[in-house]
Design a protein around this motif. Structure first.
Motif, PDB file in Angstrom:
ATOM      1  N   SER A   1      19.555 -15.371  93.597  1.00 22.99           N
ATOM      2  CA  SER A   1      20.986 -15.105  93.583  1.00 22.99           C
ATOM      3  C   SER A   1      21.583 -15.573  92.268  1.00 22.99           C
ATOM      4  N   LYS A   2      22.633 -14.902  91.887  1.00 23.21           N
ATOM      5  CA  LYS A   2      23.348 -15.222  90.656  1.00 23.21           C
ATOM      6  C   LYS A   2      24.797 -15.456  91.040  1.00 23.21           C
ATOM      7  N   ASN A   3      25.270 -16.664  90.816  1.00 21.43           N
ATOM      8  CA  ASN A   3      26.644 -17.013  91.182  1.00 21.43           C
ATOM      9  C   ASN A   3      26.933 -16.698  92.645  1.00 21.43           C
ATOM     10  N   GLY A   4      25.962 -16.986  93.514  1.00 20.03           N
ATOM     11  CA  GLY A   4      26.140 -16.768  94.944  1.00 20.03           C
ATOM     12  C   GLY A   4      25.912 -15.347  95.400  1.00 20.03           C
ATOM     13  N   ARG A   5      25.601 -14.423  94.491  1.00 19.57           N
ATOM     14  CA  ARG A   5      25.358 -13.025  94.863  1.00 19.57           C
ATOM     15  C   ARG A   5      23.869 -12.730  94.797  1.00 19.57           C
ATOM     16  N   ILE A   6      23.362 -12.070  95.818  1.00 20.48           N
ATOM     17  CA  ILE A   6      21.950 -11.697  95.861  1.00 20.48           C
ATOM     18  C   ILE A   6      21.678 -10.672  94.770  1.00 20.48           C
ATOM     19  N   LEU A   7      20.557 -10.849  94.104  1.00 19.13           N
ATOM     20  CA  LEU A   7      20.157  -9.934  93.049  1.00 19.13           C
ATOM     21  C   LEU A   7      20.176  -8.496  93.551  1.00 19.13           C
ATOM     22  N   GLU A   8      20.798  -7.618  92.808  1.00 18.12           N
ATOM     23  CA  GLU A   8      20.922  -6.205  93.178  1.00 18.12           C
ATOM     24  C   GLU A   8      19.554  -5.620  93.508  1.00 18.12           C
ATOM     25  N   SER A   9      19.496  -4.757  94.509  1.00 20.34           N
ATOM     26  CA  SER A   9      18.224  -4.288  95.058  1.00 20.34           C
ATOM     27  C   SER A   9      17.324  -3.623  94.024  1.00 20.34           C
ATOM     28  N   ARG A  10      17.863  -2.829  93.117  1.00 18.38           N
ATOM     29  CA  ARG A  10      17.011  -2.154  92.131  1.00 18.38           C
ATOM     30  C   ARG A  10      16.334  -3.158  91.198  1.00 18.38           C
ATOM     31  N   LYS A  11      17.055  -4.184  90.799  1.00 16.19           N
ATOM     32  CA  LYS A  11      16.467  -5.218  89.930  1.00 16.19           C
ATOM     33  C   LYS A  11      15.408  -6.011  90.698  1.00 16.19           C
ATOM     34  N   ARG A  12      15.695  -6.325  91.931  1.00 23.18           N
ATOM     35  CA  ARG A  12      14.730  -7.050  92.764  1.00 23.18           C
ATOM     36  C   ARG A  12      13.472  -6.207  92.971  1.00 23.18           C
TER      37      ARG A  12
ATOM     38  N   ALA B   1      11.427  -6.269  89.851  1.00 29.17           N
ATOM     39  CA  ALA B   1      10.718  -7.548  89.704  1.00 29.17           C
ATOM     40  C   ALA B   1       9.525  -7.620  90.662  1.00 29.17           C
ATOM     41  N   LYS B   2       9.706  -7.152  91.890  1.00 25.03           N
ATOM     42  CA  LYS B   2       8.593  -7.113  92.847  1.00 25.03           C
ATOM     43  C   LYS B   2       7.489  -6.189  92.345  1.00 25.03           C
ATOM     44  N   THR B   3       7.891  -5.075  91.751  1.00 28.23           N
ATOM     45  CA  THR B   3       6.920  -4.125  91.208  1.00 28.23           C
ATOM     46  C   THR B   3       6.063  -4.784  90.141  1.00 28.23           C
ATOM     47  N   ILE B   4       6.677  -5.522  89.248  1.00 21.05           N
ATOM     48  CA  ILE B   4       5.956  -6.180  88.153  1.00 21.05           C
ATOM     49  C   ILE B   4       4.997  -7.242  88.695  1.00 21.05           C
TER      50      ILE B   4
END
Length: 141
Positions: free
Chosen positions: A66-77, A80-83
């Protein structure tokens, strides 16, 4: 974060393995020129990759990015999972291919070919599953 069940992770594991194994068999066959080597590499991977993928899913479920209390946006997550999955999966493929063919360079060739094909296929797989409610008690967007 979504309330995810083991049932969902198991289903994702199985569907991804079908896609991933098919890709491995085809790439191994093309690179070695031997369909039996492709099948051997693919079938050994079914076991190792399902175990690795299940634990990869469980770890990513527990990671709170999370960034500033917000969950990382799904496409970015998903990227990252893909990598992280591709790094783990490629290493596994290289080792299995080397052992089965007896040639470390063949293992490297198959592993590097997978870097591209599997990252594209995995990202698509993640996006499809993101849109599905199977195994979710409730969806949080």
């Amino acid at each position: 974060m979504k309330d995810v069940s083991y049932k969902r992770h198991l289903a994702k594991t199985i569907t991804w393995r079908i896609v991933g194994t098919t890709d491995t068999i085809l790439l191994s066959w093309i690179i070695t020129g031997d369909p039996m080597l492709g099948l051997k590499i693919g079938f050994v991977e079914v076991i190792t990759k399902m175990i690795l993928y299940f634990f990869h899913e469980r770890i990513w479920f527990k990671i709170n990015l999370s960034k500033n209390g917000r969950i990382l946006e799904s496409r970015k997550r998903h990227f990252a999972k893909t990598i992280t999955w591709r790094g783990l999966g490629t290493l596994d493929t290289m080792i299995i291919s080397w052992i089965i063919t007896g040639n470390p360079f063949t293992g490297l060739k198959i592993g590097f070919a997978e870097l591209i094909t599997k990252m594209i296929l995995y990202y698509i797989h993640e996006r499809v599953w993101y849109r599905m409610d199977y195994g979710l008690k409730e969806r949080h967007n």
